[in-house]
Design an enzyme around this catalytic site. Sequence first.
Site, PDB file in Angstrom:
ATOM      1  N   TYR A   5     -66.955   6.742   4.058  1.00  0.00           N
ATOM      2  CA  TYR A   5     -67.550   7.983   3.550  1.00  0.00           C
ATOM      3  C   TYR A   5     -68.422   7.614   2.365  1.00  0.00           C
ATOM      4  O   TYR A   5     -68.029   6.800   1.519  1.00  0.00           O
ATOM      5  CB  TYR A   5     -66.447   8.956   3.092  1.00  0.00           C
ATOM      6  CG  TYR A   5     -66.995  10.120   2.295  1.00  0.00           C
ATOM      7  CD1 TYR A   5     -67.419  11.287   2.933  1.00  0.00           C
ATOM      8  CD2 TYR A   5     -67.136  10.040   0.910  1.00  0.00           C
ATOM      9  CE1 TYR A   5     -67.960  12.341   2.210  1.00  0.00           C
ATOM     10  CE2 TYR A   5     -67.683  11.087   0.185  1.00  0.00           C
ATOM     11  CZ  TYR A   5     -68.091  12.231   0.831  1.00  0.00           C
ATOM     12  OH  TYR A   5     -68.632  13.261   0.123  1.00  0.00           O
ATOM     13  N   GLU A   8     -74.410  13.815   1.802  1.00  0.00           N
ATOM     14  CA  GLU A   8     -73.240  13.108   2.332  1.00  0.00           C
ATOM     15  C   GLU A   8     -73.566  12.355   3.612  1.00  0.00           C
ATOM     16  O   GLU A   8     -74.320  12.859   4.447  1.00  0.00           O
ATOM     17  CB  GLU A   8     -72.160  14.132   2.726  1.00  0.00           C
ATOM     18  CG  GLU A   8     -71.062  14.298   1.742  1.00  0.00           C
ATOM     19  CD  GLU A   8     -70.031  15.313   2.242  1.00  0.00           C
ATOM     20  OE1 GLU A   8     -69.099  15.550   1.489  1.00  0.00           O
ATOM     21  OE2 GLU A   8     -70.149  15.860   3.357  1.00  0.00           O
TER      22      GLU A   8
END
Lengths: 380, 289
Positions: free
Chosen positions: A101, A189
């Site tokens: 991530y 993101e």
Amino acid sequence: MNIHEYQAAELFAKYGLPINPGRVARTPEEAAEHARAIGGTVVLKAQVHSGGRGKAGGVKLAKSPEEAAEKTGQILGLDIRGHIVQQVLVAPGADIAKEYYLGAILDREARGITMMGSAEGGVDIEEVARTNPEAIIKVTADPLLGLQDYEARELAFGMGIEAAEVNSFVAIVKQLYSAFVGEDASLAEINPLIRTGDGKWAAIDSKMVLDDSALYRHPGLEGLRDLAEENPTEIEAKKAGLAFVKLDGEIGCMVNGAGLSMATMDAIKFAGGSPANFLDVGGGATSKQVVQGLQLILADPNVTAILFNIFGGIARCDVIAQGIVDGLTQIEVKVPLVVRLLGTNQEEGRRILRESGFDLITADTMSEAAQKVVAAAAGR
Amino acid sequence: MAILVNSETRLLVQGITGRDGSFHAKQMLDYGTNVVAGVTPGKGGQTEHGVPVFNTVREAVEATRPNTSIIYAPARFAPDAILEAADAGIALIVCISEHIPPLDMVRVRARLAGTGSRLLGPNCPGLITPGQAKVGIMPGFIHQPGRVGVVSRSGTLTYEVVYALTQLGLGQSTAVGIGGDPVNGTSFIDVLRLFQEDAGTDAIAMIGEIGGTDEEAAAAFIKEHVTKPVVGFIAGQTAPPGKRMGHAGAIISGGTGTAEEKIAAMTAAGVRMSESAAGIATIMKEILG
């Protein structure tokens, strides 16, 4: 402003991020064409402004153009947390060796831009933050100097990235930071950012939230707005210069000021009712805005009573009162109205209401107003 | 006694010839605030309500020695105005402007760190020391000099609380609006510290709202450092997650920033929490008698 995954990926690509390039389909036939052009296994992903797409059946693999068409047919029209799927992204299938991530956020507490990374990629990062916060590594950049290499390296080593891959990872972190700053985002993101079987980085899912207040600097970005994803009443309110949020209750409210609006909603709940909306008419409310606000509230069939709570500071009570009277003259209102007017020019405002001849319930305090409107909504 | 502004305040109004700047300059003058200068680039040499107007903050500082500035400029010009005031050495800069991109505020804050300038706001109603100086857009007439310090993220909700205090005969030492944006110059903690140290303040009313964790940080500070009674209220108990409630900072995101968490943190820190905004005054009356 929320944008779609494919739009975020296009913006990321401008900064050199290694996105997984896909194509958008609006019909099963288009999906089949894209699958044929891409070749091999493709992944089909619902394009909606919502998380939880995988669980809702909005993400599927297809091994052939025929399968892509069939599965796209299943995804189109799905309701994912209240969002209806109208577009599907068709992207090459990826050979995933390891998932990470990587995100950039406007960090309220650190009052800066914080880069976050985790070796727990491909899962709900908020869930990781709750259950295993140590698995998320954070660095906050100096806003005047920008993100430094050593900060990106701290992130890399903290995430357990192998030494040989650190430099290429640092480049990606810096590209994401540049995209965040360059587009005036409030969130950017990549989840997951993957290492492929043949040792390459790929951004498999891109997400970006743009800062509405900075859109004036980026005239091109306004075109990314998907009106189908936004509440039509809220769009109308925005045009009228009103802050409006639709809620589930039965008592409409019109208030000046955001804090006072929230407190009014709370007072309604405390009195046993439930607010139908948040509506801030602002400090300089005009009669016209009051009329528009009233129309927005009455567009909701659940509304059984309306509360006006005005504390005149900069907003003048006489102007708001005139707006209410104008509104009632223009629109037929069948539900009871409770009005509380206090502050600048309150006597003049109350006189205007009294002399209008409309049947209005008045109150002196906020809690009294809330009790009266809840009683009126219940037909008491 | 009071905090931040008083009868010694010498105020500069940046954007004094604009619609809002001119209107509020007049309101502040009428209240008795010592407005010494205005700035509007290109309008130097004029006067507005009898106040001399300068082209730059530096010129205004040299000629009239202001110690406080208030900014009404539109969002896209406001960061520049803040930096200009700080560069000219203004000690307290109050920014009323709404809709400034938070990324701009992050840079402005970083630039101001280490200088002698304090920023209040943006997106705030300003502050007032009743009977001495009004530096903001609040209605002056609801205030009364006294010994309760008020600090809030909201505008009109602050007026509601101040009005209720005044109705019960409880005046205010200073009422400070820190603003509803996610990134601001002065925090709850900064103001709580000043009220704790102020001999003219006996108790503190703190009005928070959903979004962020500033109230939780303030609660931790209160527990450690504040000995004066604090009475609190949090707005937004009925607000849904993920929706911005008017203020850019008023949003519950990722499960944090809820009213419940803030009320629990403040209660645990010994703050008496009120169920309504006006209820703050009733509790305050009980405490102060």
